[in-house]
Design an enzyme around this catalytic site. Structure first.
Site, PDB file in Angstrom:
ATOM      1  N   CYS A 148       0.810  -1.218   0.000  1.00  0.00           N
ATOM      2  CA  CYS A 148       0.000   0.000   0.000  1.00  0.00           C
ATOM      3  C   CYS A 148       0.842   1.266   0.000  1.00  0.00           C
ATOM      4  O   CYS A 148       0.363   2.331  -0.391  1.00  0.00           O
ATOM      5  CB  CYS A 148      -0.948   0.004   1.202  1.00  0.00           C
ATOM      6  N   HIS A 156      -3.705   7.132   1.564  1.00  0.00           N
ATOM      7  CA  HIS A 156      -3.949   5.829   0.952  1.00  0.00           C
ATOM      8  C   HIS A 156      -5.349   5.381   1.319  1.00  0.00           C
ATOM      9  O   HIS A 156      -5.762   5.465   2.481  1.00  0.00           O
ATOM     10  CB  HIS A 156      -2.910   4.816   1.438  1.00  0.00           C
ATOM     11  N   ASN A 172     -10.053  -0.506  -1.848  1.00  0.00           N
ATOM     12  CA  ASN A 172      -8.613  -0.353  -1.624  1.00  0.00           C
ATOM     13  C   ASN A 172      -7.883  -0.949  -2.816  1.00  0.00           C
ATOM     14  O   ASN A 172      -7.851  -2.163  -3.001  1.00  0.00           O
ATOM     15  CB  ASN A 172      -8.221  -1.073  -0.327  1.00  0.00           C
TER      16      ASN A 172
END
Length: 334
Positions: A114, A261, A291
């Site tokens: 990520c 993020h 995500n």
């Protein structure tokens, strides 16, 4: 020393929309349960054979190059961030070079989950600041959907992730705008709290391997200790944002736009409240994309820019936290 700035941005997401109600038909979950815990309403999944990590990266990159106003031959270097390459090896950076028809420039693959895009941006920034390169293509692309446990057993993770790609062109700048600083961290003792323990194989997805061997083997699927990850994320997000601000003698009040993020809307909301930022100072799109791991920040950054939420002279903060654990931030004067 030179400075680097983002001169072009682009993103691509596959056309197939998967809603929470769609997931409730294949696993024991529902829209209320998913939204309450993650804020996600829908995400995009590729259709096998139509989109890949590479093809999405190519589409995002083409948009970024066009918006940068440069020819493809002006690209000096590629940095490609992903944890879902089309092959076990080689990585997608070299494939991108081929598909875009670029010269035999260098291509670097970054595997930082990520935090991958901010890490990739940091590497590109340093290459430009030292004068080695002038225009660097930074791409982040992820196909998560084909490697998820799309059953009730895997719902805690599988409802979160989506597919997509984002890209930026980083260009040498001398007008005072650009990347002011980047800040990178890791803490490997927590590696297994968010991980896929078994490796994939080129051309075969984990679901294929399990079906052939042991359908009860969960080691090929992502595992996440959700509460543990959440608690660490909100701490590290805060720390790395403050680290970046302090390095540039800035205050929280100087933030014009925070692009976190897109891991979980609840994390973003926690950070927003902690820093006292209003809704116009934080951009979230996890609600419609889920995500997308390394791709989430460039996708969100591009959308925020397209919607006129980022303007010349703005102080833009990028921040990420993810598997590893790794976390990172970038402070940018737009």
């Amino acid at each position: 020393m030179f400075q680097s700035k983002i001169s072009g941005l682009g993103f691509y997401v596959p056309p197939t929309v998967v809603t929470n109600d769609d997931l409730s038909k294949i696993m024991d979950t529902n829209d209320e349960w998913i939204q309450e815990r993650t804020g996600i309403q829908e995400r995009r999944h590729i259709v096998r054979g139509q989109d890949t990590t590479l093809s999405m990266g190519v589409k995002a990159a083409k948009v970024a190059i066009e918006r940068a106003g440069i020819a493809k031959d002006d690209i000096d270097f590629i940095v490609f961030a992903t944890i879902s390459p089309d092959y076990y090896f080689p990585g997608p950076g070299v494939e991108l070079q081929k598909e875009l028809g670029l010269k035999t420039i260098g291509a670097l693959d970054v595997r930082n989950q990520c935090s991958g895009f901010v890490y990739a941006l940091s590497v590109a920034d340093q290459f430009i600041k030292t004068g080695m390169y002038k225009n660097i293509l930074v791409v982040a692309s992820e196909v998560q959907s084909l490697g998820l446990d799309m059953t009730t057993r895997g719902r805690a993770v599988s409802v979160i992730f989506g597919d997509g790609a984002g890209a930026v062109v980083l260009t040498r700048s001398d007008d005072g705008s650009g990347v002011l600083s980047t800040h990178l961290h890791s803490e490997g003792e927590h590696a297994k709290e968010l991980a896929v323990l078994a490796p994939g194989m080129g051309g075969r997805w984990v679901t294929d391997i399990i079906a052939e061997n042991n359908p009860d083997d969960e080691s090929y699927f992502p595992y996440m200790n959700g509460q543990y990850v959440f608690k660490h994320a909100v701490v590290r997000f805060s720390e790395v944002i403050m680290e970046g601000l302090q390095a540039n003698n800035l205050q929280v009040s100087d933030i014009d736009m925070l692009i976190p993020h897109q891991a979980n809307l609840r994390i973003s909301q926690f950070i927003q409240k902690k820093f006292g930022l209003n809704d116009n100072q934080v951009f979230n799109n996890i609600q419609k994309y889920g995500n997308t791991t390394a791709a989430s920040i460039p996708i969100a950054l591009t959308e925020a820019w397209e919607q006129g939420k980022i303007k010349k002279g703005d102080t833009v903060v990028l921040a990420a936290f993810g598997s590893g654990f790794t976390w990172a931030s970038a402070i940018i004067k737009w």
